[in-house]
Design a protein around this motif. Structure first.
Motif, mmCIF file in Angstrom:
data_model
loop_
_atom_site.group_PDB
_atom_site.id
_atom_site.type_symbol
_atom_site.label_atom_id
_atom_site.label_comp_id
_atom_site.label_asym_id
_atom_site.label_seq_id
_atom_site.Cartn_x
_atom_site.Cartn_y
_atom_site.Cartn_z
ATOM 1 N N THR A 20 22.642 50.833 10.133
ATOM 2 C CA THR A 20 22.797 49.444 10.552
ATOM 3 C C THR A 20 22.112 49.256 11.891
ATOM 4 O OG1 THR A 20 24.959 49.324 9.455
ATOM 5 C CG2 THR A 20 24.424 47.593 11.032
ATOM 6 N N ALA A 21 21.240 48.272 11.948
ATOM 7 C CA ALA A 21 20.611 47.896 13.213
ATOM 8 C C ALA A 21 21.363 46.703 13.786
ATOM 9 C CB ALA A 21 19.141 47.552 13.002
ATOM 10 N N HIS A 22 21.506 46.684 15.099
ATOM 11 C CA HIS A 22 22.178 45.578 15.789
ATOM 12 C C HIS A 22 21.197 44.990 16.793
ATOM 13 C CE1 HIS A 22 25.815 47.264 14.014
ATOM 14 N NE2 HIS A 22 25.493 48.413 14.553
ATOM 15 N N VAL A 23 20.925 43.698 16.663
ATOM 16 C CA VAL A 23 19.956 43.029 17.527
ATOM 17 C C VAL A 23 20.592 41.771 18.091
ATOM 18 C CG1 VAL A 23 17.601 42.161 17.721
ATOM 19 C CG2 VAL A 23 18.162 43.816 15.922
ATOM 20 N N ASN A 24 20.807 41.754 19.398
ATOM 21 C CA ASN A 24 21.421 40.590 20.049
ATOM 22 C C ASN A 24 22.705 40.152 19.355
ATOM 23 O OD1 ASN A 24 19.422 40.497 21.979
ATOM 24 N ND2 ASN A 24 18.217 38.933 20.929
ATOM 25 N N GLY A 25 23.522 41.136 18.951
ATOM 26 C CA GLY A 25 24.806 40.838 18.329
ATOM 27 C C GLY A 25 24.760 40.630 16.835
ATOM 28 N N ARG A 26 23.581 40.606 16.233
ATOM 29 C CA ARG A 26 23.437 40.412 14.788
ATOM 30 C C ARG A 26 23.274 41.766 14.112
ATOM 31 N NH1 ARG A 26 18.805 38.404 11.195
ATOM 32 N NH2 ARG A 26 17.496 38.962 12.955
ATOM 33 N N SER A 27 23.968 41.999 12.997
ATOM 34 C CA SER A 27 23.911 43.272 12.284
ATOM 35 C C SER A 27 23.002 43.163 11.072
ATOM 36 C CB SER A 27 25.315 43.696 11.825
ATOM 37 O OG SER A 27 26.163 43.900 12.937
ATOM 38 N N LEU A 28 22.156 44.190 10.886
ATOM 39 C CA LEU A 28 21.215 44.223 9.770
ATOM 40 C C LEU A 28 21.307 45.572 9.068
ATOM 41 C CD1 LEU A 28 18.070 42.841 11.651
ATOM 42 C CD2 LEU A 28 19.361 41.604 9.906
ATOM 43 N N PRO A 29 21.683 45.613 7.787
ATOM 44 C CA PRO A 29 21.627 46.888 7.056
ATOM 45 C C PRO A 29 20.174 47.295 6.868
ATOM 46 C CG PRO A 29 22.163 45.073 5.568
ATOM 47 C CD PRO A 29 22.165 44.503 6.953
ATOM 48 N N VAL A 30 19.860 48.567 7.158
ATOM 49 C CA VAL A 30 18.483 49.037 7.062
ATOM 50 C C VAL A 30 18.448 50.328 6.248
ATOM 51 C CG1 VAL A 30 17.708 47.974 9.207
ATOM 52 C CG2 VAL A 30 18.715 50.259 9.273
ATOM 53 N N SER A 31 17.299 50.593 5.653
ATOM 54 C CA SER A 31 17.108 51.809 4.868
ATOM 55 C C SER A 31 15.668 52.268 4.996
ATOM 56 C CB SER A 31 17.480 51.573 3.399
ATOM 57 O OG SER A 31 16.709 50.520 2.848
ATOM 58 N N ALA A 32 15.387 53.444 4.465
ATOM 59 C CA ALA A 32 14.067 54.050 4.597
ATOM 60 C C ALA A 32 12.975 53.080 4.156
ATOM 61 C CB ALA A 32 13.997 55.329 3.781
ATOM 62 N N GLY A 33 11.939 52.961 4.970
ATOM 63 C CA GLY A 33 10.829 52.078 4.680
ATOM 64 C C GLY A 33 10.872 50.764 5.442
ATOM 65 N N ASP A 34 12.034 50.390 5.963
ATOM 66 C CA ASP A 34 12.146 49.126 6.694
ATOM 67 C C ASP A 34 11.469 49.223 8.062
ATOM 68 O OD1 ASP A 34 13.579 48.025 4.618
ATOM 69 O OD2 ASP A 34 15.536 48.361 5.552
ATOM 70 N N ILE A 35 10.967 48.086 8.531
ATOM 71 C CA ILE A 35 10.363 47.976 9.853
ATOM 72 C C ILE A 35 11.155 46.952 10.669
ATOM 73 C CG2 ILE A 35 8.312 47.241 11.144
ATOM 74 C CD1 ILE A 35 6.613 48.215 8.800
ATOM 75 N N LEU A 36 11.416 47.274 11.929
ATOM 76 C CA LEU A 36 12.122 46.380 12.837
ATOM 77 C C LEU A 36 11.246 46.077 14.044
ATOM 78 C CD1 LEU A 36 15.541 48.243 12.777
ATOM 79 C CD2 LEU A 36 15.130 45.998 11.775
ATOM 80 N N PHE A 37 11.324 44.846 14.512
ATOM 81 C CA PHE A 37 10.610 44.449 15.724
ATOM 82 C C PHE A 37 11.624 43.991 16.762
ATOM 83 C CE2 PHE A 37 8.956 40.994 18.364
ATOM 84 C CZ PHE A 37 7.919 41.652 19.009
ATOM 85 N N PHE A 38 11.535 44.547 17.974
ATOM 86 C CA PHE A 38 12.403 44.149 19.081
ATOM 87 C C PHE A 38 11.535 43.577 20.191
ATOM 88 C CE2 PHE A 38 14.516 48.104 17.357
ATOM 89 C CZ PHE A 38 15.434 47.418 16.586
ATOM 90 N N SER A 39 11.798 42.338 20.530
ATOM 91 C CA SER A 39 11.036 41.686 21.581
ATOM 92 C C SER A 39 11.520 42.152 22.948
ATOM 93 C CB SER A 39 11.172 40.168 21.459
ATOM 94 O OG SER A 39 10.253 39.509 22.292
ATOM 95 N N SER A 40 10.758 41.818 23.963
ATOM 96 C CA SER A 40 11.119 42.179 25.328
ATOM 97 C C SER A 40 12.490 41.606 25.693
ATOM 98 C CB SER A 40 10.061 41.635 26.290
ATOM 99 O OG SER A 40 10.448 41.835 27.628
ATOM 100 N N GLY A 41 13.352 42.475 26.199
ATOM 101 C CA GLY A 41 14.660 42.032 26.657
ATOM 102 C C GLY A 41 15.735 41.930 25.597
ATOM 103 N N GLU A 42 15.417 42.171 24.329
ATOM 104 C CA GLU A 42 16.430 42.068 23.282
ATOM 105 C C GLU A 42 17.348 43.293 23.291
ATOM 106 O OE1 GLU A 42 14.860 39.216 19.743
ATOM 107 O OE2 GLU A 42 14.317 41.330 19.553
ATOM 108 N N VAL A 43 18.642 43.032 23.250
ATOM 109 C CA VAL A 43 19.625 44.116 23.188
ATOM 110 C C VAL A 43 19.660 44.648 21.759
ATOM 111 C CG1 VAL A 43 22.035 44.758 23.510
ATOM 112 C CG2 VAL A 43 20.994 43.053 25.017
ATOM 113 N N HIS A 44 19.428 45.950 21.582
ATOM 114 C CA HIS A 44 19.364 46.491 20.231
ATOM 115 C C HIS A 44 19.922 47.911 20.172
ATOM 116 C CE1 HIS A 44 15.530 47.523 22.218
ATOM 117 N NE2 HIS A 44 15.520 48.623 21.476
ATOM 118 N N SER A 45 20.351 48.291 18.970
ATOM 119 C CA SER A 45 20.854 49.632 18.710
ATOM 120 C C SER A 45 20.710 49.906 17.222
ATOM 121 C CB SER A 45 22.325 49.765 19.135
ATOM 122 O OG SER A 45 23.156 48.931 18.334
#
Length: 298
Positions: free
Chosen positions: A56-81
């Motif tokens: 699970t990726a968390h971006v600015n408080g939003r949760s996204l289920p992720v799996s092999a092959g997915d791509i994520l983009f994090f902009s400058s200053g975005e809180v992510h995990s």
């Protein structure tokens, strides 16, 4: 290529260097434990490619289920995990770069239409690119090229990396965020408060940190603070504090020669036994074993 583990959750340093502001991180999990790259942010931009596992990726408080092959983009200053449950692998690499690599030095059309509009918030990019969504194939191709080029040491390879970054930026501009996501991303008040809390913890990790003290500092009841922190960071307060402190301890064990007791005290642990138990919980070894195991690593 930089290998990432729990000790790299403190992302306040420059990724790459001033001559070429880019770095490729490689992350491979230990499937025997719950894996997590804790909530953080940086001024640079980041593209993450998940090569194995689910999570699970968390971006600015939003949760996204992720799996092999997915791509994520994090902009400058975005809180992510990103996190994964125990027993499941989690492997990814991330390209982190400074905006100056693709910026123009004048006030030309490229700067105005494609750089300034993004940095001003007028143009918002998508966060999540699964394999069946455009422009996934183009992003994947460029990320793989950058990853390969980053490992090379031939003359002018930086130019090819920059060309791939510009190609990526082109496709991010061509397929911007939907209106619904634009509205979500502009909920800045919660993001700013989260950053303030995390920054406070990072600046005071060596001191006594309590729920009572933090909730008072941010003008909330203890219950309100707990609910807000968990909803934004996806960890409890004590989990985050321990993750952060143990990450700092790992850095100090590898880069210094201070006794373990001195490192423990400097990381906010007044009780060496509690520090040792906490360290073993997250790293599955004692501080001394961790230092010895990594002593010969480059």
């Amino acid at each position: 290529m930089k290998k990432t583990d729990i000790s790299t959750i403190h992302e306040t340093v420059l990724h790459g260097d001033l001559r070429f502001h880019l770095m490729v991180h490689e992350y491979a999990s230990d499937p025997s434990r719950s894996e997590r790259v804790t909530s953080h942010w940086h001024e640079e931009y980041e593209l993450l490619y998940l090569t194995e596992g689910t999570g699970t990726a968390h971006v600015n408080g939003r949760s996204l289920p992720v799996s092999a092959g997915d791509i994520l983009f994090f902009s400058s200053g975005e809180v992510h995990s990103i996190s994964a449950p125990p027993g499941l692998p989690l492997t990814f690499y991330a390209v982190v770069f400074g905006l100056e690599l693709i910026s123009s030095y004048g006030n030309d059309d490229i700067q105005q239409k494609y750089i300034h509009r993004q940095t001003s918030g007028e143009l918002l990019f998508q966060t999540f690119f699964p394999p069946d969504a455009p422009p996934y194939q183009e992003l994947c191709s460029s990320l793989e090229a950058i990853r390969a080029l980053y490992q090379e040491d031939f003359s002018s390879h930086e130019l090819l990396i920059k060309a791939e970054l510009l190609r990526i930026w082109h496709y991010l501009c061509r397929y911007p965020a939907t209106e619904a996501l634009r509205v979500y991303q502009r909920d800045d008040s919660r993001i700013l408060l989260t950053k303030k809390i995390l920054r406070f913890i990072q600046e005071h990790y060596s001191s006594v940190l309590t729920l009572e003290g933090l909730s008072s500092a941010f003008h909330m009841s203890e219950g309100q603070f707990c609910r807000f922190f968990k909803s934004q960071v996806h960890m409890t307060l004590i989990e985050y504090i321990n993750y952060y402190r143990i990450g700092i301890a790992c850095d100090q064990l590898l880069t210094g020669s201070e006794p373990v007791s001195t490192i423990a005290t400097g990381c906010g642990y007044s009780n060496i036994s509690y520090f040792n138990r906490t360290f073993r919980k997250y790293m599955h070894c004692t501080p001394g074993e961790y230092r010895k195991a990594h002593a010969s690593c480059p």
